[in-house]
Design a protein around this motif. Structure first.
Motif, PDB file in Angstrom:
ATOM      1  N   ASN A 103       0.858  -1.181   0.000  1.00  0.00           N
ATOM      2  CA  ASN A 103       0.000   0.000   0.000  1.00  0.00           C
ATOM      3  C   ASN A 103       0.896   1.233   0.000  1.00  0.00           C
ATOM      4  OD1 ASN A 103      -1.347   2.264   1.749  1.00  0.00           O
ATOM      5  ND2 ASN A 103      -3.050   1.025   1.007  1.00  0.00           N
ATOM      6  N   LEU A 104       0.504   2.250  -0.755  1.00  0.00           N
ATOM      7  CA  LEU A 104       1.374   3.407  -0.922  1.00  0.00           C
ATOM      8  C   LEU A 104       1.497   4.221   0.364  1.00  0.00           C
ATOM      9  CD1 LEU A 104       2.970   4.400  -3.344  1.00  0.00           C
ATOM     10  CD2 LEU A 104       1.133   6.008  -3.847  1.00  0.00           C
ATOM     11  N   GLY A 105       0.419   4.303   1.139  1.00  0.00           N
ATOM     12  CA  GLY A 105       0.450   5.110   2.354  1.00  0.00           C
ATOM     13  C   GLY A 105       0.887   4.361   3.588  1.00  0.00           C
ATOM     14  N   ASN A 106       0.861   3.025   3.528  1.00  0.00           N
ATOM     15  CA  ASN A 106       1.214   2.217   4.702  1.00  0.00           C
ATOM     16  C   ASN A 106       1.869   0.929   4.220  1.00  0.00           C
ATOM     17  OD1 ASN A 106       1.436   0.775   7.053  1.00  0.00           O
ATOM     18  ND2 ASN A 106      -0.723   0.859   7.610  1.00  0.00           N
ATOM     19  N   SER A 107       3.194   0.896   4.238  1.00  0.00           N
ATOM     20  CA  SER A 107       3.920  -0.262   3.720  1.00  0.00           C
ATOM     21  C   SER A 107       3.704  -1.520   4.556  1.00  0.00           C
ATOM     22  CB  SER A 107       5.418   0.046   3.621  1.00  0.00           C
ATOM     23  OG  SER A 107       5.953   0.339   4.905  1.00  0.00           O
ATOM     24  N   ALA A 108       3.124  -1.360   5.753  1.00  0.00           N
ATOM     25  CA  ALA A 108       2.808  -2.538   6.567  1.00  0.00           C
ATOM     26  C   ALA A 108       1.678  -3.352   5.937  1.00  0.00           C
ATOM     27  CB  ALA A 108       2.430  -2.120   7.985  1.00  0.00           C
ATOM     28  N   ILE A 109       0.913  -2.723   5.047  1.00  0.00           N
ATOM     29  CA  ILE A 109      -0.110  -3.444   4.288  1.00  0.00           C
ATOM     30  C   ILE A 109       0.576  -3.974   3.039  1.00  0.00           C
ATOM     31  CG2 ILE A 109      -2.345  -3.284   3.143  1.00  0.00           C
ATOM     32  CD1 ILE A 109      -2.932  -0.836   4.877  1.00  0.00           C
ATOM     33  N   ASN A 110       0.917  -5.245   3.034  1.00  0.00           N
ATOM     34  CA  ASN A 110       1.686  -5.788   1.919  1.00  0.00           C
ATOM     35  C   ASN A 110       1.424  -7.266   1.740  1.00  0.00           C
ATOM     36  OD1 ASN A 110       3.826  -7.467   3.364  1.00  0.00           O
ATOM     37  ND2 ASN A 110       4.083  -5.489   4.380  1.00  0.00           N
ATOM     38  N   THR A 111       1.836  -7.772   0.615  1.00  0.00           N
ATOM     39  CA  THR A 111       1.780  -9.204   0.329  1.00  0.00           C
ATOM     40  C   THR A 111       2.910  -9.528  -0.627  1.00  0.00           C
ATOM     41  OG1 THR A 111       0.373 -11.033  -0.451  1.00  0.00           O
ATOM     42  CG2 THR A 111       0.169  -8.917  -1.607  1.00  0.00           C
ATOM     43  N   GLU A 112       3.420 -10.751  -0.576  1.00  0.00           N
ATOM     44  CA  GLU A 112       4.562 -11.095  -1.430  1.00  0.00           C
ATOM     45  C   GLU A 112       4.504 -12.555  -1.843  1.00  0.00           C
ATOM     46  OE1 GLU A 112       8.159 -12.057   1.652  1.00  0.00           O
ATOM     47  OE2 GLU A 112       7.534  -9.943   1.551  1.00  0.00           O
ATOM     48  N   LEU A 113       5.110 -12.841  -2.990  1.00  0.00           N
ATOM     49  CA  LEU A 113       5.197 -14.202  -3.500  1.00  0.00           C
ATOM     50  C   LEU A 113       6.571 -14.415  -4.128  1.00  0.00           C
ATOM     51  CD1 LEU A 113       1.728 -14.732  -5.259  1.00  0.00           C
ATOM     52  CD2 LEU A 113       2.504 -15.792  -3.125  1.00  0.00           C
ATOM     53  N   ASP A 114       7.018 -15.663  -4.135  1.00  0.00           N
ATOM     54  CA  ASP A 114       8.286 -16.036  -4.744  1.00  0.00           C
ATOM     55  C   ASP A 114       8.046 -16.867  -6.000  1.00  0.00           C
ATOM     56  OD1 ASP A 114       9.574 -14.805  -2.657  1.00  0.00           O
ATOM     57  OD2 ASP A 114      10.073 -16.666  -1.602  1.00  0.00           O
ATOM     58  N   ALA A 115       8.933 -16.719  -6.961  1.00  0.00           N
ATOM     59  CA  ALA A 115       8.972 -17.595  -8.132  1.00  0.00           C
ATOM     60  C   ALA A 115      10.433 -17.939  -8.377  1.00  0.00           C
ATOM     61  CB  ALA A 115       8.363 -16.912  -9.348  1.00  0.00           C
ATOM     62  N   THR A 116      10.684 -19.060  -9.038  1.00  0.00           N
ATOM     63  CA  THR A 116      12.049 -19.537  -9.271  1.00  0.00           C
ATOM     64  C   THR A 116      12.320 -19.606 -10.777  1.00  0.00           C
ATOM     65  OG1 THR A 116      11.971 -20.847  -7.245  1.00  0.00           O
ATOM     66  CG2 THR A 116      13.692 -21.398  -8.834  1.00  0.00           C
ATOM     67  N   THR A 117      13.442 -19.055 -11.188  1.00  0.00           N
ATOM     68  CA  THR A 117      13.797 -19.086 -12.603  1.00  0.00           C
ATOM     69  C   THR A 117      14.212 -20.499 -13.012  1.00  0.00           C
ATOM     70  OG1 THR A 117      16.100 -18.505 -12.145  1.00  0.00           O
ATOM     71  CG2 THR A 117      14.565 -16.694 -12.569  1.00  0.00           C
ATOM     72  N   THR A 118      13.963 -20.791 -14.282  1.00  0.00           N
ATOM     73  CA  THR A 118      14.365 -22.100 -14.825  1.00  0.00           C
ATOM     74  C   THR A 118      15.279 -21.963 -16.038  1.00  0.00           C
ATOM     75  OG1 THR A 118      12.394 -22.183 -16.245  1.00  0.00           O
ATOM     76  CG2 THR A 118      12.203 -23.148 -14.035  1.00  0.00           C
ATOM     77  N   VAL A 119      15.513 -20.698 -16.450  1.00  0.00           N
ATOM     78  CA  VAL A 119      16.310 -20.440 -17.652  1.00  0.00           C
ATOM     79  C   VAL A 119      17.476 -19.518 -17.288  1.00  0.00           C
ATOM     80  CG1 VAL A 119      16.299 -19.435 -19.972  1.00  0.00           C
ATOM     81  CG2 VAL A 119      14.302 -20.723 -19.155  1.00  0.00           C
ATOM     82  N   ALA A 120      18.644 -19.807 -17.809  1.00  0.00           N
ATOM     83  CA  ALA A 120      19.802 -18.923 -17.663  1.00  0.00           C
ATOM     84  C   ALA A 120      20.102 -18.258 -18.998  1.00  0.00           C
ATOM     85  CB  ALA A 120      21.020 -19.711 -17.181  1.00  0.00           C
ATOM     86  N   ASN A 121      20.401 -16.939 -18.931  1.00  0.00           N
ATOM     87  CA  ASN A 121      20.786 -16.175 -20.121  1.00  0.00           C
ATOM     88  C   ASN A 121      19.716 -16.195 -21.208  1.00  0.00           C
ATOM     89  OD1 ASN A 121      23.432 -15.430 -19.130  1.00  0.00           O
ATOM     90  ND2 ASN A 121      23.988 -17.581 -19.443  1.00  0.00           N
TER      91      ASN A 121
END
Length: 516
Positions: free
Chosen positions: A453-471
């Motif tokens: 959230n722009l006014g309150n960074s404590a309101i947040n969510t996150e996800l991870d993804a993993t790469t499978t390709v190099a270059n």
């Protein structure tokens, strides 16, 4: 056990007297029964129920203490010594038995009342949940408490919620209103301490207005024969991905000035932005769309702007320029008119996403980094540096000319990254996944995306993804299904090779967009 102790005592006495005078005989039968048996019982005033018992009497070599609660076996206490015992709150009959050297016994029963003190220094803390106007959190602290109970005051015959000190309880109300929240501190006995706080749950309509909230009351006031309600988006697409919009029906024969208005929770703040933009969908092009702003208590304090639409049967964004508006007039009522100046014919008009704007192009999804009119401003942290750069590998999956580039500098933090702020919150009403193309010199690294959230960074969510390709380019998908759209996520944060310190490698990203 007591027989063993008595035998040992007799043995010691016999040994002593035998050494002093082998001809002296001890007449144990001459020892009288114990007398003057009592006990000094001291209760610790800390609600633990701890009682210290000091038995007293005459002619006694050992005491037996029967506590009078569920404890079945007695405690053995030597003269002059004490015994501690923890009691629940209540009244008990404590039996003290005195035993002489020859085993003669006397006893007394002494009443004991254990009562807990009421908790003191009760301090409740009630706060609104960030991003959810309908929810509160409750926690409390006190001295001498065992635990707490809270009554939220929104249902009859409410069963309280129990919680411990240091625990945070969250409650969501079904409706707006003022509620009496009662917090009770319990002592472990009958004594309690309680406090009541008045909590007002309000869910005001504020700019930007997107008609997506399930808890807001979009209470339109209609006039002149028009009628406005929240409805399904008639044309979900790239121009407007919203699920819900407002629909104004200008009924047949309605006045040329027929329209509707919404009242906001606070006046519009024109201190920095002087324009209002709104998405519109009309069955006709070339009609006048009027927006009028009014003071809530005096409708004679008003201002209005007209625009003409250019698209029929599709969404377009129109901008009302209120430059020069007097911010002190406290405009809090937003009035809209479609096809102003013409009587109604029963047609439906739609509008959505009413918000303040500078009028300049804004950074929004999809992010392609190709616009020469936009300024892509990155904010870096932890030793990373991001910028717009030329595509290092304009082939295959990504032939774009421009992309985002992130350099994770040598020895930069494991959490080093960068973020870009969008001009409007991401609208997850119909699409709840985000796709992003990435180019990495390594496969198998974590690419984290975090939304704030722009006014309150404590309101947040996150996800991870993993790469499978190099270059080479590949597309990662972040599934934010179930995300709370009302949290207004407007800051997009990216981290490459998350969890590993920087080595100076460059990573690229592009085409950040919503997806199903």
């Amino acid at each position: 056990m007591k027989k063993v102790q008595l035998i040992l005592s007799l043995f010691v006495l016999t040994f002593i007297f035998g050494c002093s005078n082998d001809n002296n005989d001890i007449n144990l039968d001459a020892i009288d029964n114990p007398t003057n048996i009592s006990a000094l019982m001291t209760i610790k005033q800390d609600n633990t129920g701890k009682v210290t018992i000091l038995p007293r009497g005459e002619g006694i070599t050992q005491y037996e203490i029967y506590f009078g609660d569920t404890t079945t076996s007695p405690a053995f206490v030597n003269p002059g010594e004490t015994i501690d015992h923890n009691y629940a709150e209540g009244v008990y009959q404590v039996k003290i038995v005195g035993v002489t050297l020859n085993g003669k016994r006397s006893e007394t029963i002494q009443p004991l009342t254990v009562s807990y003190l009421a908790p003191t220094d009760l301090v409740p803390t009630i706060a609104q949940v960030p991003g959810n106007n309908m929810a509160i959190t409750v926690q409390a602290s006190a001295n001498l408490e065992t635990y707490f109970q809270v009554y939220f005051g929104d249902v009859p015959n409410e069963v309280p919620t129990n919680f411990m000190q240091g625990e945070v309880i969250t409650h969501t109300y079904a409706a707006t209103g003022t509620y009496q929240v009662i917090i009770v501190a319990l002592s472990g006995g009958a004594a309690t301490t309680q406090t009541t706080q008045s909590v007002t749950i309000s869910n005001p309509i504020l700019l930007p207005v997107d008609f997506e909230s399930a808890t807001l009351n979009y209470a339109f006031s209609n006039f002149g024969g028009a009628n406005t309600v929240v409805a399904n988006n008639p044309a979900v697409g790239a121009s407007n991905t919203s699920a819900k919009v407002a629909r104004l029906t200008k009924n047949s024969g309605s006045e040329v000035w027929a329209g509707s208005f919404l009242e906001l929770g606070v006046p519009i703040d024109f201190s920095t932005l002087k324009k209002i933009k709104m998405k519109v969908f009309s069955p006709q092009a070339g009609i006048t769309i009027k927006m009028k702003l009014e003071n809530l208590t005096n409708s004679n304090i008003n201002t209005e702007v007209d625009v003409t639409n250019t698209v029929a049967n599709n969404w377009e964004e129109v901008t009302f320029d209120f430059t020069g508006v007097n911010n002190a007039n406290n405009y809090q009522r937003v009035v809209v008119f479609f096809n102003f100046g013409n009587s109604g014919t029963g047609l439906n008009y739609y509008f959505d996403d009413i918000q303040l704007t500078s009028g300049l192009p804004i950074v929004t999804l999809p992010l392609t980094f190709e616009s020469s009119a936009l300024t892509y401003t990155f904010t870096d942290f932890g030793g990373a540096t991001a910028s717009v750069a030329n595509n290092p590998d304009a082939t295959g999956l990504n032939t774009s000319a421009k992309v985002g580039k992130l350099i994770k500098g040598n020895a930069s933090q494991v959490w080093a990254g960068s973020f870009i702020e969008l001009g409007t919150p991401i609208n997850f009403a119909t699409q709840q996944k985000i796709k992003m193309k990435v180019w990495s010199p390594q496969a198998g690294i974590i690419v984290k995306m975090k939304l704030e959230n722009l006014g309150n960074s404590a309101i947040n969510t996150e996800l991870d993804a993993t790469t499978t390709v190099a270059n080479g380019w590949e597309e990662l998908t972040y599934n934010f299904t179930g995300i709370v759209n009302s949290n207004n996520y407007q800051r997009v944060v990216v981290f490459f090779n998350f969890g590993v310190a920087g080595t100076g490698s460059s990573y690229y990203f592009d085409d950040i967009k919503l997806s199903n």
